[in-house]
Design an enzyme around this catalytic site. Structure first.
Site, PDB file in Angstrom:
ATOM      1  N   ARG A  37       0.836  -1.216   0.000  1.00 61.14           N
ATOM      2  CA  ARG A  37       0.000   0.000   0.000  1.00 61.14           C
ATOM      3  C   ARG A  37       0.866   1.259   0.000  1.00 61.14           C
ATOM      4  O   ARG A  37       0.487   2.262  -0.604  1.00 61.14           O
ATOM      5  CB  ARG A  37      -0.958  -0.002   1.203  1.00 61.14           C
ATOM      6  CG  ARG A  37      -2.180  -0.851   0.938  1.00 61.14           C
ATOM      7  CD  ARG A  37      -3.208  -0.766   2.056  1.00 61.14           C
ATOM      8  NE  ARG A  37      -4.427  -1.462   1.651  1.00 61.14           N
ATOM      9  CZ  ARG A  37      -5.349  -1.914   2.484  1.00 61.14           C
ATOM     10  NH1 ARG A  37      -5.212  -1.768   3.786  1.00 61.14           N
ATOM     11  NH2 ARG A  37      -6.427  -2.515   2.025  1.00 61.14           N
ATOM     12  N   LYS A 198     -12.855  -9.631   8.633  1.00 61.51           N
ATOM     13  CA  LYS A 198     -13.807  -8.518   8.773  1.00 61.51           C
ATOM     14  C   LYS A 198     -15.213  -8.996   8.408  1.00 61.51           C
ATOM     15  O   LYS A 198     -15.808  -8.559   7.412  1.00 61.51           O
ATOM     16  CB  LYS A 198     -13.386  -7.359   7.873  1.00 61.51           C
ATOM     17  CG  LYS A 198     -12.150  -6.617   8.371  1.00 61.51           C
ATOM     18  CD  LYS A 198     -11.828  -5.439   7.469  1.00 61.51           C
ATOM     19  CE  LYS A 198     -10.642  -4.660   7.994  1.00 61.51           C
ATOM     20  NZ  LYS A 198     -10.193  -3.630   7.040  1.00 61.51           N
ATOM     21  N   GLY A 355      -5.514  -5.482   2.056  1.00 60.58           N
ATOM     22  CA  GLY A 355      -4.211  -5.300   2.683  1.00 60.58           C
ATOM     23  C   GLY A 355      -3.569  -6.622   3.081  1.00 60.58           C
ATOM     24  O   GLY A 355      -2.403  -6.885   2.770  1.00 60.58           O
ATOM     25  N   GLY A 378     -12.415  -4.638   0.835  1.00 64.12           N
ATOM     26  CA  GLY A 378     -13.840  -4.321   0.894  1.00 64.12           C
ATOM     27  C   GLY A 378     -14.274  -3.410  -0.246  1.00 64.12           C
ATOM     28  O   GLY A 378     -15.325  -3.633  -0.862  1.00 64.12           O
TER      29      GLY A 378
HETATM   30  N1  LIG Z   1     -10.062 -18.704  10.706  1.00 67.07           N
HETATM   31  C1  LIG Z   1      -9.566 -17.503  11.055  1.00 67.07           C
HETATM   32  N2  LIG Z   1      -9.573 -17.112  12.337  1.00 67.07           N
HETATM   33  C2  LIG Z   1      -9.069 -15.909  12.703  1.00 67.07           C
HETATM   34  N3  LIG Z   1      -8.545 -15.009  11.829  1.00 67.07           N
HETATM   35  C3  LIG Z   1      -8.515 -15.362  10.543  1.00 67.07           C
HETATM   36  C4  LIG Z   1      -9.010 -16.609  10.084  1.00 67.07           C
HETATM   37  N4  LIG Z   1      -8.843 -16.635   8.739  1.00 67.07           N
HETATM   38  C5  LIG Z   1      -8.268 -15.482   8.385  1.00 67.07           C
HETATM   39  N5  LIG Z   1      -8.058 -14.702   9.437  1.00 67.07           N
HETATM   40  C6  LIG Z   1      -7.434 -13.363   9.508  1.00 67.07           C
HETATM   41  O1  LIG Z   1      -8.035 -12.487   8.589  1.00 67.07           O
HETATM   42  C7  LIG Z   1      -7.200 -11.360   8.473  1.00 67.07           C
HETATM   43  C8  LIG Z   1      -7.416 -10.668   7.172  1.00 67.07           C
HETATM   44  O2  LIG Z   1      -8.769 -10.312   7.031  1.00 67.07           O
HETATM   45  P1  LIG Z   1      -9.286  -9.027   6.227  1.00 67.07           P
HETATM   46  O3  LIG Z   1      -8.819  -7.792   6.914  1.00 67.07           O
HETATM   47  O4  LIG Z   1     -10.755  -9.225   6.056  1.00 67.07           O
HETATM   48  O5  LIG Z   1      -8.525  -9.180   4.821  1.00 67.07           O
HETATM   49  P2  LIG Z   1      -7.984  -8.033   3.823  1.00 67.07           P
HETATM   50  O6  LIG Z   1      -7.118  -7.096   4.640  1.00 67.07           O
HETATM   51  O7  LIG Z   1      -7.201  -8.767   2.800  1.00 67.07           O
HETATM   52  O8  LIG Z   1      -9.202  -7.356   3.288  1.00 67.07           O
HETATM   53  C9  LIG Z   1      -5.786 -11.887   8.659  1.00 67.07           C
HETATM   54  O9  LIG Z   1      -5.151 -11.145   9.664  1.00 67.07           O
HETATM   55  C10 LIG Z   1      -5.983 -13.352   9.067  1.00 67.07           C
HETATM   56  O10 LIG Z   1      -5.161 -13.745  10.145  1.00 67.07           O
HETATM   57  O1  LIG Z   2      -7.765  -2.269   5.072  1.00 62.83           O
HETATM   58  C1  LIG Z   2      -8.780  -1.782   4.522  1.00 62.83           C
HETATM   59  O2  LIG Z   2      -9.733  -2.527   3.949  1.00 62.83           O
HETATM   60  P1  LIG Z   2      -9.616  -4.103   3.582  1.00 62.83           P
HETATM   61  O3  LIG Z   2      -9.324  -4.889   4.849  1.00 62.83           O
HETATM   62  O4  LIG Z   2     -10.988  -4.410   3.053  1.00 62.83           O
HETATM   63  O5  LIG Z   2      -8.555  -4.283   2.564  1.00 62.83           O
HETATM   64  C2  LIG Z   2      -9.002  -0.302   4.409  1.00 62.83           C
HETATM   65  O6  LIG Z   2      -7.923   0.416   4.989  1.00 62.83           O
HETATM   66  C3  LIG Z   2     -10.319   0.097   5.059  1.00 62.83           C
HETATM   67  O7  LIG Z   2     -10.289  -0.171   6.432  1.00 62.83           O
HETATM   68  P2  LIG Z   2     -11.674  -0.354   7.247  1.00 62.83           P
HETATM   69  O8  LIG Z   2     -12.302  -1.656   6.781  1.00 62.83           O
HETATM   70  O9  LIG Z   2     -11.284  -0.389   8.704  1.00 62.83           O
HETATM   71  O10 LIG Z   2     -12.546   0.825   6.896  1.00 62.83           O
END
Ligand SMILES: Nc1ncnc2c1ncn2[C@@H]1O[C@H](COP(=O)(O)OP(=O)(O)O)[C@@H](O)[C@H]1O
Ligand SMILES: O=C(OP(=O)(O)O)[C@H](O)COP(=O)(O)O
Length: 397
Positions: A37, A198, A355, A378
Site C-alpha cells: 500500500r 472482517k 491489505g 472491501g
Molecule cells: N479462521 C480464522 N480465524 C481468525 N482469523 C482469521 C481466520 N482466517 C483469516 N483470518 C485473519 O483475517 C485477516 C485478514 O482479514 P481481512 O482484513 O478481512 O482481509 P484483507 O485485509 O485482505 O481485506 C488476517 O489477519 C488473518 O489472520
Molecule cells: O484495510 C482496509 O480494507 P480491507 O481490509 O478491506 O482491505 C481499508 O484500509 C479500510 O479499512 P476499514 O475496513 O477499517 O474501513
C-alpha cells in the site's frame, strides 16, 4: 469509464495539498510486514512534491473508534515512507488543532508531512461537518488516492471533497482503470473467494455478489459464521453468531441466483493462536469445543482448487486462514499458488485485493503472477458488487 478530475487537471504548485492515502498496512511488533500500500501511493506523493505542492498526508490505521490509541499510531510508518520516498517525511501527532496547523504552516514547497490517524477523532467516521472544516482549513486542494478506503463515507475520504477543489490521485485512477479492464466484462465462470476476518463489515455485500458470480468460496473467519448458521459447532473460532440470519439469507440468495456456495468441509484447529501451537485437522462437524478454526483444511483446498480449474475469472479478498502464523498459512498459500499457475498458463484471469490478502499473496510468492493485485479488499468487493463508492462518487461531482 469513471470520469473525474485527476492530477492532470490540478494546479498544486505552492499549494497545501491534503492527500488521502491508505496506510492501513499489515504490521507486526511495530514493523511494517507488507509495503504494497505504501509503494502504490509513492507516485502521487512524488508527483505533487515535484510540482512544488506541499504534501499533507491523511490516513487511518486500524479501528480506534474515535479515540487516540498509541497501538494504532501512524508514527512508525513515517520513517518507512521516508526511506521509500528517499526524502524526509515529517510527522504531526494530531491531524487537526494547533499541532497540525503549526507543522503545516512551516512547510515549504515540495515538503511531505504525515498527520496522525484521522480515526483518533470521532468526527472522521461520522463525517462530522466541524471535523471536516478543521481538516479543510489545513489545505487548498484535496487529492484522494485511497481507493481501498473509498467505500467509507468518512470526513477524509468523502467530506473534504465538498469543501476543496478535488482530484483523484494516480493510484485511485489506476485501480479503477485496472478493475474496469480486468473485471468490467468478466469471462465466466467467475469464482469469488472471500475469507479474512472482517466478517460484519463484509457479509452484507455477499448478498449482491452472489448474483454476479458463478461460485462463492467462503473461507477464513468468514466461513465460521456460515458453518455456525448451518448448525455446526465451531468451538472458540472467530464467529459472529448474531449474523446467522444474514448468512442463511445469503445462501438462499445464492440458490436463487444459481451461484454455488462452497464452504469448508475440514479445518485446521488449535487451542492457542500462536506460532508452533499444536494443531490438528478435523472435519468441520468435529471441531472440539475448546479449539478454534485457524485454517481451511486440505480436503476443502482441493475443492477450492477444483473450482479454480473450472473458472475463467477469479476475484479474491480475504485469506483462507490466519496466514501470518505457521502452519495456518497452508490453505491460502496452496490456493494462491494454484491460481498463480493457472494464470501463468493463460487459463485464468485472477484479480485479488485487500491489505492482508496482498501480504498473503506476497508471502506465497504468487502476487507477481496474478493478473491484477488491488490494494483494496472491501472497496474492491463493493465495486464488484456494482455499488457506488462514496469516495469515488464525490470526485465525479
Ligand atoms: N479462521 C480464522 N480465524 C481468525 N482469523 C482469521 C481466520 N482466517 C483469516 N483470518 C485473519 O483475517 C485477516 C485478514 O482479514 P481481512 O482484513 O478481512 O482481509 P484483507 O485485509 O485482505 O481485506 C488476517 O489477519 C488473518 O489472520
Ligand atoms: O484495510 C482496509 O480494507 P480491507 O481490509 O478491506 O482491505 C481499508 O484500509 C479500510 O479499512 P476499514 O475496513 O477499517 O474501513
Amino acid at each position: 469509464m469513471t470520469k473525474f478530475k485527476t492530477l492532470d487537471d490540478a494546479d498544486v504548485t505552492g499549494k497545501r495539498v491534503l492527500l488521502r492515502v491508505d496506510l492501513n498496512v499489515p504490521m507486526k511488533d511495530g514493523a511494517v510486514t507488507d509495503r504494497t500500500r505504501i509503494e502504490r501511493v509513492l507516485p502521487t506523493i512524488r508527483e505533487i512534491s515535484e510540482k512544488g505542492g506541499r504534501v499533507i498526508l491523511l490516513a487511518h490505521f486500524g479501528r480506534p473508534k474515535g479515540k487516540p490509541n498509541p497501538e494504532m499510531s501512524l508514527e512508525p510508518i513515517a520513517p518507512v515512507l521516508s526511506e521509500m520516498l528517499g526524502r524526509p517525511v515529517g510527522f504531526a501527532d494530531d491531524c487537526t488543532g494547533p499541532v497540525a496547523a503549526g507543522i503545516v504552516a512551516a512547510l515549504t514547497d515540495g515538503d511531505v508531512v504525515l498527520l496522525e490517524n484521522t480515526r483518533f477523532h470521532a468526527g472522521e467516521e461520522a463525517n462530522d461537518a466541524e471535523f471536516v472544516d478543521a481538516l479543510a482549513s489545513l489545505g487548498d486542494v484535496y487529492v484522494n488516492d485511497a481507493f481501498s478506503a473509498a467505500h467509507r463515507a468518512h470526513a477524509s475520504t468523502e467530506g473534504l471533497a465538498h469543501h476543496l477543489p478535488s482530484y483523484a490521485g494516480r493510484t485511485m485512477q489506476a485501480e479503477l482503470e485496472a478493475l474496469e479492464k480486468g473485471l468490467g466484462n468478466p469471462e465466466r465462470p467467475v469464482v469469488a473467494v472471500v475469507g479474512g476476518a472482517k466478517v460484519s463489515s463484509k457479509i452484507d455485500l455477499l448478498q449482491n455478489l452472489v448474483a454476479r458470480v458463478d461460485a462463492l468460496v467462503i473461507g477464513g473467519g468468514m466461513a465460521n459464521t456460515f458453518l455456525a448458521a448451518d448448525g455446526i459447532s465451531v468451538g472458540k473460532s472467530l464467529c459472529e453468531h448474531d449474523l446467522a440470519e444474514t448468512a442463511r439469507a445469503i445462501v438462499e440468495a445464492a440458490k436463487a441466483a444459481g451461484c454455488e456456495i462452497v464452504l469448508p468441509v475440514d479445518a485446521v484447529v488449535a487451542r492457542e493462536f500462536k506460532a508452533g501451537a499444536a494443531s490438528e485437522t478435523v472435519d468441520v462437524g468435529a471441531v472440539p469445543q475448546d479449539a478454534m478454526i485457524l485454517d481451511t483444511g486440505p480436503k476443502s483446498v482441493e475443492a477450492v482448487n477444483a473450482w479454480l480449474d473450472r473458472a475463467k475469472t477469479l476475484v479474491w479478498n480475504g485469506p483462507l486462514g490466519a496466514f501470518e502464523i505457521e502452519p495456518f498459512d497452508r490453505a491460502t498459500v496452496a490456493a494462491a499458488r494454484h491460481a498463480a499457475e493457472l494464470t501463468r498458463a493463460g487459463k485464468l484471469v485472477s484479480v485479488a485485493g485487500g491489505g492482508d490478502t496482498v501480504a498473503a499473496l506476497n508471502q506465497a510468492g504468487a502476487a507477481a503472477d496474478f493478473s491484477y493485485v488491488s490494494t483494496a479488499g472491501g472497496a474492491f468487493l463493493e465495486w464488484m458488487e456494482g455499488k457506488a463508492l462514496p469516495g469515488v462518487e464525490v470526485l465525479k461531482a
